[in-house]
Design an enzyme around this catalytic site. Structure first.
Site, PDB file in Angstrom:
ATOM      1  N   HIS A  82      35.915  33.763  58.042  1.00 55.18           N
ATOM      2  CA  HIS A  82      35.152  34.095  56.845  1.00 55.18           C
ATOM      3  C   HIS A  82      33.906  33.226  56.768  1.00 55.18           C
ATOM      4  O   HIS A  82      33.980  32.012  56.919  1.00 55.18           O
ATOM      5  CB  HIS A  82      36.001  33.863  55.593  1.00 55.18           C
ATOM      6  CG  HIS A  82      35.226  34.058  54.325  1.00 55.18           C
ATOM      7  ND1 HIS A  82      34.923  35.314  53.834  1.00 55.18           N
ATOM      8  CD2 HIS A  82      34.665  33.168  53.474  1.00 55.18           C
ATOM      9  CE1 HIS A  82      34.213  35.174  52.715  1.00 55.18           C
ATOM     10  NE2 HIS A  82      34.040  33.885  52.484  1.00 55.18           N
ATOM     11  N   ASP A 161      40.183  37.889  40.138  1.00 57.47           N
ATOM     12  CA  ASP A 161      38.952  37.261  40.619  1.00 57.47           C
ATOM     13  C   ASP A 161      37.730  38.092  40.247  1.00 57.47           C
ATOM     14  O   ASP A 161      36.701  37.551  39.846  1.00 57.47           O
ATOM     15  CB  ASP A 161      39.012  37.050  42.138  1.00 57.47           C
ATOM     16  CG  ASP A 161      37.678  36.550  42.677  1.00 57.47           C
ATOM     17  OD1 ASP A 161      37.276  35.437  42.283  1.00 57.47           O
ATOM     18  OD2 ASP A 161      37.019  37.278  43.441  1.00 57.47           O
ATOM     19  N   ARG A 168      32.230  34.414  34.862  1.00 57.92           N
ATOM     20  CA  ARG A 168      31.574  33.159  35.268  1.00 57.92           C
ATOM     21  C   ARG A 168      30.073  33.368  35.419  1.00 57.92           C
ATOM     22  O   ARG A 168      29.271  32.497  35.086  1.00 57.92           O
ATOM     23  CB  ARG A 168      32.169  32.664  36.596  1.00 57.92           C
ATOM     24  CG  ARG A 168      33.572  32.070  36.433  1.00 57.92           C
ATOM     25  CD  ARG A 168      34.261  31.935  37.785  1.00 57.92           C
ATOM     26  NE  ARG A 168      33.486  31.135  38.716  1.00 57.92           N
ATOM     27  CZ  ARG A 168      33.529  31.261  40.044  1.00 57.92           C
ATOM     28  NH1 ARG A 168      34.344  32.142  40.611  1.00 57.92           N
ATOM     29  NH2 ARG A 168      32.792  30.494  40.815  1.00 57.92           N
ATOM     30  N   SER A 183      38.397  31.330  44.281  1.00 60.57           N
ATOM     31  CA  SER A 183      37.903  32.704  44.327  1.00 60.57           C
ATOM     32  C   SER A 183      37.849  33.202  45.775  1.00 60.57           C
ATOM     33  O   SER A 183      38.383  34.269  46.113  1.00 60.57           O
ATOM     34  CB  SER A 183      36.510  32.753  43.681  1.00 60.57           C
ATOM     35  OG  SER A 183      35.824  33.933  44.009  1.00 60.57           O
ATOM     36  N   LYS A 187      40.845  35.911  47.934  1.00 61.18           N
ATOM     37  CA  LYS A 187      40.529  37.156  48.636  1.00 61.18           C
ATOM     38  C   LYS A 187      40.997  37.104  50.088  1.00 61.18           C
ATOM     39  O   LYS A 187      41.497  38.080  50.640  1.00 61.18           O
ATOM     40  CB  LYS A 187      39.022  37.432  48.558  1.00 61.18           C
ATOM     41  CG  LYS A 187      38.619  37.936  47.170  1.00 61.18           C
ATOM     42  CD  LYS A 187      37.117  38.032  46.997  1.00 61.18           C
ATOM     43  CE  LYS A 187      36.530  36.698  46.653  1.00 61.18           C
ATOM     44  NZ  LYS A 187      35.261  36.721  45.927  1.00 61.18           N
TER      45      LYS A 187
HETATM   46  N1  URA Z   1      31.752  33.774  46.448  1.00 63.13           N
HETATM   47  C1  URA Z   1      32.952  34.139  45.903  1.00 63.13           C
HETATM   48  O1  URA Z   1      33.607  35.010  46.420  1.00 63.13           O
HETATM   49  N2  URA Z   1      33.361  33.512  44.800  1.00 63.13           N
HETATM   50  C2  URA Z   1      32.671  32.538  44.201  1.00 63.13           C
HETATM   51  O2  URA Z   1      33.123  32.009  43.200  1.00 63.13           O
HETATM   52  C3  URA Z   1      31.438  32.181  44.754  1.00 63.13           C
HETATM   53  C4  URA Z   1      31.000  32.811  45.886  1.00 63.13           C
END
Ligand code: URA
Ligand code: CA
Length: 433
Positions: A82, A161, A168, A183, A187
């Protein structure tokens, strides 16, 4: 349990229990906790931070808020890579077939690009016909037979998320290490891999602009991964200037093909080998990083990596003739050079600004609804540290419009020429447990 008590507790700097975090995530995802209370708790976390246990609990609560992908029907250790997002970052296109050529299963979920960074899916679609609308069964079969497949992002992954990220975004609580780390990791964990290699970018084109912040984020993510049972490590790599020379979908596809032939840009090749070696180690296919690098180079040199790419494209409907016939890639109508206005050395190529210039040409999306023009983009002719003569081209613009004054002005503004500087370091640090 009452959410107001959790807000008071976190505001006082105390740690939340797993049950309390679960209560918050459940309640917010289901709509039982209103935005104003969730915002207050996010702000308390922003100022008071979270310890390792809270971060792991928050991550798993978000993972369990929706669907998770079960990859257990795929044989072998599934390693995911990632990147926190960069400009001209073509490594996934290189790494997926490269690692699969060593029989390491690559079961990738992929999305589209947004803003100044590109998405792997858009790049893959420059092979005409390529699609990732495949069923989960087909996906698993493809990985078992070919060792590599890509599927579109499921809509039901980590709904908590999605909702929290949107909140946010409008409450000034994006830039918080525990919130970013949980976050991203939620994923990755929901997507089902056994092990994760993180490429945490640092510099102008990255989410984290300084090495110090990038290291902090990387350590937070590595600790979360390992605390919830996924072998995780991170590479901190440069994103002060774009990676490689190409920025744009078909242009990056070509760059990936060149790299799989062993003829790509030095920085893209090196980062692919560094990340690839870590993936090989996590997959337990080599005993040392040196051996891992050696076997990766072998499958580049003997053509197996490129053959794997051909198989991968074909098996998902893509036109693999682009490998030998680049003219079959989407083309731009105009090629416009950007001549240097002075002689000297390239001191800076501000990555995010270059990404925005490419987006203006149509290579990326300003909003989710925008269409991407696969043929357009930029090819850098110089990188930081290179010498340039007045009049020599700095960048070639690939456009489907002849009027590119705005793009050219942007490029002049973000490429600095002057006294000699060394090329920037590509790999800053490797973060393990
Ligand atoms: N990318 C994400 O997936 N989450 C975040 O909080 C910031 C960047
Ligand atoms: Ca590139």
């Amino acid at each position: 349990m009452r959410i107001v008590d959790l807000i008071t507790k976190k505001t006082a700097g105390l740690a939340l229990s797993r049950e309390e975090i679960q209560y918050f995530i459940d309640g917010y995802t289901k709509g039982n906790i209103p935005d104003y209370q969730a915002s207050a708790l996010l702000m308390a976390i922003f100022f008071q931070d979270m310890n390792d246990q809270e971060r792991a609990d928050l991550t798993m609560a978000m993972v369990n808020s929706g669907e998770t992908i079960d990859l257990s029907a795929i044989e072998g250790i599934k390693v995911d890579k990632h990147s926190t997002g960069g400009v001209g970052d073509t490594t996934t296109l290189v790494l997926a077939p490269l690692v699969a050529a060593l029989d390491i299963p690559v079961a990738k979920m992929s999305g589209r690009g947004l803003g100044h960074t590109g998405g792997t899916l858009d790049k893959l679609e420059s092979a005409k016909g390529f699609h990732l609308e495949i069923s989960k069964e087909e996906f698993i079969n493809l990985v078992n037979t070919n060792k590599v497949a890509v599927i579109g992002q499921s809509g039901n992954l980590t709904p908590a998320d999605k909702k929290l990220y949107a909140l946010r975004d409008v409450t000034g609580t994006v830039n918080s290490i525990p919130l970013i780390a949980s976050s991203i990791m939620s994923k990755k964990i929901a997507a089902g891999s056994d092990a994760i290699v993180l490429d945490v970018k640092t510099g102008a084109g990255a989410f984290m602009k300084t090495e110090e912040e990038s290291v902090e984020l990387a350590k937070a993510m590595v600790r979360i991964g390992n605390n919830v049972g996924r072998n995780t490590m991170a590479v901190i790599s440069d994103m002060s200037q774009p990676l490689g020379y190409a920025i744009g979908n078909a242009l990056e596809m070509q760059e990936a093909i060149d790299t799989l032939r062993g003829k790509g840009p030095a920085d893209l090749m090196e980062l692919s080998l560094v990340l690839g070696s870590q993936m090989v180690m996590l997959a337990k296919k080599a005993n040392s990083l040196e051996d891992a690098r050696k076997i990766l180079l072998e499958v580049i040199n003997n053509g197996k990596a490129l053959e794997k790419f051909r198989l991968f494209l074909t098996s998902q409907g893509g036109d693999a003739s682009i490998i030998d016939h680049p003219e079959n890639l989407p083309q731009a109508s105009y090629k416009i050079e950007v001549p240097a206005k002075a002689s000297g050395y390239v001191r800076n190529i501000i990555a995010d600004e270059v990404g925005i210039a490419a987006m203006w040409l149509g290579a990326g999306r300003a909003t989710k609804e925008d269409e991407v023009d696969l043929g357009v983009g930029l090819i850098l002719r110089k990188k930081v540290g290179d010498h340039v003569e007045i009049g020599e081209s700095l960048v070639t613009i690939y456009a489907n419009q002849s009027e590119v004054t705005k793009v050219m002005e942007k490029l002049y503004a973000c490429i600095e020429i002057g006294e000699k500087v060394p090329a920037p370091k590509l790999i800053y640090q490797i973060i393990t447990q």
